[in-house]
Design an enzyme around this catalytic site. Structure first.
Site: not given
Length: 326
Positions: A202, A234, A237
């Site tokens: 990523k 968190d 995503g």
């Protein structure tokens, strides 16, 4: 007679911050000692006041604080508690931080940036902390920021036992959500008997926090249960996008194991709508009722923390809790 000889007595005292007092209570139940009664309140302008209702002189003091949402308020309360213990003549002060605050700011990515994880260590030391006890640091190098002993605990065994019971007999691949978590994923593959390892390639824009672009998966995932492992969730995503790409690559099921459930908005909504079958976390941080989705399983970290506190108090070895791997 040239001296007075006193009997060498040790007393363990437990102190709870207000970030997550239920965890301190649970730790106290395992240890067989109740948290010391404490007056803690804010003045009208937001200043924090702390006073312990019992003498702490000569004690081995353990301050338990879960630095949850409203991070700076709980950090400041912790520092004030440590200062009060130092001025009350506690013999040794250990700060138990199940989640170490500012741990993601452990190095400079660009010029003119702080190293806030180091600043946290300096603040704790200056306040009077002799020792830190924490769980699953974002990076192990943070241990070197504190000028004193740091006991770094791992929640992997607690999480892995749950995964093994639930998915016994099914082919599994451990997935690192990014290249930075590969070393952690390798420890998981060893713990789960040598199952395959994969990782998500990523990219992340350093100027835009909490925004991730997942590209592709590298490794064997088709027809397998894919276990994404990370230290924290968190905004959700990273793992939501990782789950999409794993399913698109043929994964039979995607589950997540993480130690710290920060679940900042919009994490709950993302997890609810994601293709993740189960999210397994620990209670290093409180999880309010509105964030307790059916797919979230919360395991208690209190027995592990209590055992570590006992070892520290008895001058034993915390490393033995992890088979010498700590």
């Amino acid at each position: 007679m040239g001296s007075i000889v006193a009997e060498n007595r040790k007393s363990l005292m437990l102190f709870s911050g207000q970030g997550f007092p239920e965890l301190a209570e649970e730790i106290g139940q395992v240890l067989g000692v109740a948290p010391t009664p404490t007056d803690s309140y804010e003045f009208a302008n937001g200043e924090i006041f702390v006073r312990f209702k019992e003498s702490v002189r000569g004690s081995d003091a353990f301050v338990v604080q879960s630095v949850t949402e409203g991070v700076n308020r709980w950090v400041m309360e912790t520092l004030i508690m440590v200062d009060a213990l130092k001025r009350g003549s506690a013999k040794r002060i250990t700060v138990v931080l199940p989640f170490y605050p500012y741990s993601r700011q452990d190095k400079k990515h660009r010029g003119r940036e702080p190293i806030s994880a180091r600043l946290m260590a300096d603040l704790l030391k200056t306040a009077g902390a002799n020792r830190i006890l924490t769980v699953d640091l974002h990076t192990a190098q943070i241990q070197g920021f504190f000028d004193g002993p740091v006991d770094h605990l791992f929640a992997m065994d607690i999480l892995a036992e749950h995964v093994e019971r639930k998915f016994e007999g099914r082919p599994m691949t451990v997935v690192a959500p990014d290249s930075g978590r590969v070393r952690v994923a390798e420890r998981w593959t060893d713990r789960l008997g040598g199952c395959p390892l994969a990782f998500i390639h990523k990219t992340r824009d350093p100027t835009k926090p909490n925004q991730v672009v997942a590209n592709r998966v590298v490794g064997e995932v088709e027809g397998r249960v894919c276990l994404i492992v990370d230290d924290m969730i968190d905004t959700g995503g990273t793992i939501a996008k990782a789950a999409d790409i794993l399913h698109d690559s043929g994964a039979a099921e995607v589950i997540v194991a993480a130690t710290h459930a920060l679940l900042s908005d919009p994490a709950t909504e993302r997890l609810k709508n994601s293709r993740i079958g189960e999210v397994v976390v620990t209670n290093t941080l409180p999880l309010p009722p509105e964030k307790r989705l059916d797919k979230i399983t919360v395991l208690s970290i209190a027995p592990l923390l209590a055992r570590a506190i006992r070892e520290v108090f008895d001058d034993g070895s915390v490393t033995t809790l992890f088979g010498g791997l700590s």
